[in-house]
Design a protein around this motif. Structure first.
Motif, PDB file in Angstrom:
ATOM      1  N   PHE A  57      -4.198   3.093  -8.869  1.00 32.85           N
ATOM      2  CA  PHE A  57      -3.953   2.413  -7.939  1.00 32.85           C
ATOM      3  C   PHE A  57      -2.530   2.441  -7.586  1.00 32.85           C
ATOM      4  O   PHE A  57      -2.147   2.773  -6.089  1.00 32.85           O
ATOM      5  CB  PHE A  57      -4.519   0.916  -8.338  1.00 32.85           C
ATOM      6  N   GLU A  58      -1.670   2.506  -8.591  1.00 34.01           N
ATOM      7  CA  GLU A  58      -0.204   2.822  -8.123  1.00 34.01           C
ATOM      8  C   GLU A  58      -0.049   3.946  -7.592  1.00 34.01           C
ATOM      9  O   GLU A  58       0.885   4.128  -6.503  1.00 34.01           O
ATOM     10  CB  GLU A  58       0.670   2.476  -9.399  1.00 34.01           C
ATOM     11  N   LYS A  69       5.740   5.857   5.907  1.00 32.51           N
ATOM     12  CA  LYS A  69       7.407   5.856   5.999  1.00 32.51           C
ATOM     13  C   LYS A  69       7.636   6.458   7.308  1.00 32.51           C
ATOM     14  O   LYS A  69       8.652   5.812   7.865  1.00 32.51           O
ATOM     15  CB  LYS A  69       8.040   6.413   4.615  1.00 32.51           C
ATOM     16  N   PRO A  70       7.427   7.686   7.509  1.00 32.80           N
ATOM     17  CA  PRO A  70       7.709   8.252   8.629  1.00 32.80           C
ATOM     18  C   PRO A  70       7.672   7.712  10.068  1.00 32.80           C
ATOM     19  O   PRO A  70       8.206   7.789  10.828  1.00 32.80           O
ATOM     20  CB  PRO A  70       7.113   9.688   8.618  1.00 32.80           C
ATOM     21  N   ALA A  71       6.641   6.759   9.971  1.00 32.68           N
ATOM     22  CA  ALA A  71       6.239   6.024  11.215  1.00 32.68           C
ATOM     23  C   ALA A  71       6.814   4.756  11.491  1.00 32.68           C
ATOM     24  O   ALA A  71       6.786   4.036  12.287  1.00 32.68           O
ATOM     25  CB  ALA A  71       4.691   5.867  11.251  1.00 32.68           C
ATOM     26  N   MET A  72       7.569   4.462  10.458  1.00 34.51           N
ATOM     27  CA  MET A  72       8.487   3.106  10.464  1.00 34.51           C
ATOM     28  C   MET A  72       9.637   3.039  11.026  1.00 34.51           C
ATOM     29  O   MET A  72      10.562   4.285  10.589  1.00 34.51           O
ATOM     30  CB  MET A  72       8.366   2.632   8.993  1.00 34.51           C
ATOM     31  N   ASP A  73      10.199   2.175  11.497  1.00 33.30           N
ATOM     32  CA  ASP A  73      11.444   1.861  11.913  1.00 33.30           C
ATOM     33  C   ASP A  73      12.378   1.326  10.780  1.00 33.30           C
ATOM     34  O   ASP A  73      11.743   1.006   9.631  1.00 33.30           O
ATOM     35  CB  ASP A  73      11.729   0.998  12.992  1.00 33.30           C
ATOM     36  N   ALA A  74      13.681   1.152  10.709  1.00 36.05           N
ATOM     37  CA  ALA A  74      14.342   0.658   9.448  1.00 36.05           C
ATOM     38  C   ALA A  74      13.642  -0.643   9.070  1.00 36.05           C
ATOM     39  O   ALA A  74      13.520  -0.926   7.716  1.00 36.05           O
ATOM     40  CB  ALA A  74      15.881   0.456   9.921  1.00 36.05           C
ATOM     41  N   GLU A  75      13.412  -1.637   9.725  1.00 39.34           N
ATOM     42  CA  GLU A  75      12.836  -3.016   9.115  1.00 39.34           C
ATOM     43  C   GLU A  75      11.397  -2.681   8.543  1.00 39.34           C
ATOM     44  O   GLU A  75      11.161  -3.146   7.704  1.00 39.34           O
ATOM     45  CB  GLU A  75      12.728  -4.013  10.381  1.00 39.34           C
ATOM     46  N   GLY A  76      10.818  -1.760   9.471  1.00 40.35           N
ATOM     47  CA  GLY A  76       9.305  -1.659   8.764  1.00 40.35           C
ATOM     48  C   GLY A  76       9.353  -0.791   7.479  1.00 40.35           C
ATOM     49  O   GLY A  76       8.508  -1.050   6.552  1.00 40.35           O
ATOM     50  N   LEU A  80       7.693  -2.181   4.159  1.00 38.32           N
ATOM     51  CA  LEU A  80       6.573  -1.277   3.879  1.00 38.32           C
ATOM     52  C   LEU A  80       5.553  -1.734   2.788  1.00 38.32           C
ATOM     53  O   LEU A  80       4.424  -1.733   2.838  1.00 38.32           O
ATOM     54  CB  LEU A  80       6.930   0.044   4.125  1.00 38.32           C
ATOM     55  N   LYS A  81       6.267  -1.814   1.560  1.00 36.27           N
ATOM     56  CA  LYS A  81       5.574  -2.115   0.494  1.00 36.27           C
ATOM     57  C   LYS A  81       4.852  -3.580   0.494  1.00 36.27           C
ATOM     58  O   LYS A  81       3.403  -3.815   0.183  1.00 36.27           O
ATOM     59  CB  LYS A  81       6.239  -2.180  -0.840  1.00 36.27           C
ATOM     60  N   LEU A  82       5.498  -4.364   1.050  1.00 35.77           N
ATOM     61  CA  LEU A  82       5.032  -5.850   1.421  1.00 35.77           C
ATOM     62  C   LEU A  82       3.724  -5.891   2.009  1.00 35.77           C
ATOM     63  O   LEU A  82       2.551  -6.236   2.176  1.00 35.77           O
ATOM     64  CB  LEU A  82       5.836  -6.949   2.139  1.00 35.77           C
ATOM     65  N   SER A  83       4.064  -5.110   3.568  1.00 31.88           N
ATOM     66  CA  SER A  83       2.932  -4.930   4.436  1.00 31.88           C
ATOM     67  C   SER A  83       1.558  -4.166   3.836  1.00 31.88           C
ATOM     68  O   SER A  83       0.587  -4.634   4.232  1.00 31.88           O
ATOM     69  CB  SER A  83       3.445  -4.062   5.820  1.00 31.88           C
ATOM     70  N   ILE A  84       1.799  -3.193   3.139  1.00 33.03           N
ATOM     71  CA  ILE A  84       0.711  -2.445   2.481  1.00 33.03           C
ATOM     72  C   ILE A  84       0.130  -3.421   1.710  1.00 33.03           C
ATOM     73  O   ILE A  84      -1.404  -3.677   1.564  1.00 33.03           O
ATOM     74  CB  ILE A  84       1.107  -1.189   1.671  1.00 33.03           C
ATOM     75  N   THR A  85       0.809  -4.106   0.662  1.00 33.55           N
ATOM     76  CA  THR A  85       0.234  -5.287  -0.019  1.00 33.55           C
ATOM     77  C   THR A  85      -0.679  -6.180   0.687  1.00 33.55           C
ATOM     78  O   THR A  85      -1.763  -6.567   0.050  1.00 33.55           O
ATOM     79  CB  THR A  85       1.300  -5.830  -1.010  1.00 33.55           C
ATOM     80  N   GLN A  86      -0.164  -6.728   1.629  1.00 37.46           N
ATOM     81  CA  GLN A  86      -0.737  -7.703   2.327  1.00 37.46           C
ATOM     82  C   GLN A  86      -2.044  -7.259   3.210  1.00 37.46           C
ATOM     83  O   GLN A  86      -3.053  -8.022   3.284  1.00 37.46           O
ATOM     84  CB  GLN A  86       0.054  -8.564   3.358  1.00 37.46           C
ATOM     85  N   THR A  87      -1.638  -5.956   3.893  1.00 35.25           N
ATOM     86  CA  THR A  87      -2.883  -5.471   4.626  1.00 35.25           C
ATOM     87  C   THR A  87      -4.021  -5.220   3.650  1.00 35.25           C
ATOM     88  O   THR A  87      -5.425  -5.550   4.010  1.00 35.25           O
ATOM     89  CB  THR A  87      -2.559  -4.346   5.440  1.00 35.25           C
ATOM     90  N   LEU A  88      -3.858  -4.562   2.465  1.00 35.23           N
ATOM     91  CA  LEU A  88      -4.899  -4.288   1.498  1.00 35.23           C
ATOM     92  C   LEU A  88      -5.647  -5.672   1.112  1.00 35.23           C
ATOM     93  O   LEU A  88      -6.592  -5.676   0.949  1.00 35.23           O
ATOM     94  CB  LEU A  88      -4.392  -3.460   0.145  1.00 35.23           C
ATOM     95  N   SER A  89      -4.803  -6.625   0.841  1.00 30.33           N
ATOM     96  CA  SER A  89      -5.378  -8.063   0.076  1.00 30.33           C
ATOM     97  C   SER A  89      -6.260  -8.284   1.285  1.00 30.33           C
ATOM     98  O   SER A  89      -7.317  -8.970   1.009  1.00 30.33           O
ATOM     99  CB  SER A  89      -3.967  -8.862  -0.073  1.00 30.33           C
ATOM    100  N   ILE A  90      -5.847  -8.438   2.671  1.00 34.53           N
ATOM    101  CA  ILE A  90      -6.770  -8.954   3.699  1.00 34.53           C
ATOM    102  C   ILE A  90      -8.022  -8.138   3.797  1.00 34.53           C
ATOM    103  O   ILE A  90      -9.202  -8.871   3.716  1.00 34.53           O
ATOM    104  CB  ILE A  90      -6.038  -8.749   5.016  1.00 34.53           C
ATOM    105  N   ILE A  91      -8.034  -7.009   3.355  1.00 39.61           N
ATOM    106  CA  ILE A  91      -9.214  -6.114   3.459  1.00 39.61           C
ATOM    107  C   ILE A  91      -9.996  -6.476   2.364  1.00 39.61           C
ATOM    108  O   ILE A  91     -11.219  -6.640   2.412  1.00 39.61           O
ATOM    109  CB  ILE A  91      -9.007  -4.577   3.488  1.00 39.61           C
ATOM    110  N   TYR A  92      -9.579  -6.425   1.223  1.00 40.67           N
ATOM    111  CA  TYR A  92     -10.133  -6.684  -0.245  1.00 40.67           C
ATOM    112  C   TYR A  92     -10.710  -7.973  -0.211  1.00 40.67           C
ATOM    113  O   TYR A  92     -12.002  -8.367  -0.580  1.00 40.67           O
ATOM    114  CB  TYR A  92      -9.589  -6.229  -1.441  1.00 40.67           C
ATOM    115  N   PHE A  93     -10.322  -8.885   0.288  1.00 37.73           N
ATOM    116  CA  PHE A  93     -10.580 -10.336   0.377  1.00 37.73           C
ATOM    117  C   PHE A  93     -11.956 -10.421   1.368  1.00 37.73           C
ATOM    118  O   PHE A  93     -12.995 -10.841   1.030  1.00 37.73           O
ATOM    119  CB  PHE A  93      -9.628 -11.493   0.877  1.00 37.73           C
ATOM    120  N   ALA A  94     -11.701  -9.684   2.450  1.00 38.20           N
ATOM    121  CA  ALA A  94     -12.958  -9.577   3.468  1.00 38.20           C
ATOM    122  C   ALA A  94     -14.065  -8.964   2.792  1.00 38.20           C
ATOM    123  O   ALA A  94     -15.273  -9.411   2.955  1.00 38.20           O
ATOM    124  CB  ALA A  94     -12.349  -9.013   4.803  1.00 38.20           C
TER     125      ALA A  94
END
Length: 131
Positions: A57-58, A69-76, A80-94
């Motif tokens: 998984f890691e 990463k190449p698609a992200m601006d500096a803030e993104g 990014l790791k937080l966004s991936i964690t949260q989006t995958l959590s949303i999908i897995y919960f659903a």
């Protein structure tokens, strides 16, 4: 390449590829709910995480970071790791609880159009460059 690598390489557009990966994950869960529950049974019920599964998984998460990463601006990139964690959590919960919010929001993840709406909405919230 494995299925995940093929999905992530589609069109060389990282956010579209991630969208497709999330669609595939949720579609698989909708088609095989018992299999999805089985993957999470041991950690969910007993708090035990297999070292081999954690390592795999890691590796998967690290590959996502590198692809997105190449698609992200500096803030993104910073988030990014937080966004991936949260989006995958949303999908897995659903995936684990597909009917929990169905009467509330009318989204049935077993329906392909509803699944697409669910994921597109989430992608737009987490990734401002997603269209």
């Amino acid at each position: 390449p494995n299925m995940i690598e093929e999905i992530l390489d589609v069109e060389k557009k990282p956010l579209k590829a991630y969208h497709n990966l999330l669609m595939a994950q949720l579609e698989g869960a909708a088609r095989n709910p018992g299999l999805t529950r089985a993957h999470f049974q041991e950690p969910f019920l007993n708090g035990h995480y297999s070292p081999a599964i954690n390592e795999t998984f890691e590796h998967f998460l690290d590959a996502l970071v590198e692809k997105l990463k190449p698609a992200m601006d500096a803030e993104g990139k910073r988030n990014l790791k937080l966004s991936i964690t949260q989006t995958l959590s949303i999908i897995y919960f659903a995936a684990l609880f597909p009917d929990l919010f169905k009467s509330f929001n009318g989204i049935d993840i077993r329906d392909p159009k509803a699944r697409k709406k669910y994921i597109r909405h989430m992608m737009k919230k987490y990734f401002t460059d997603f269209s």
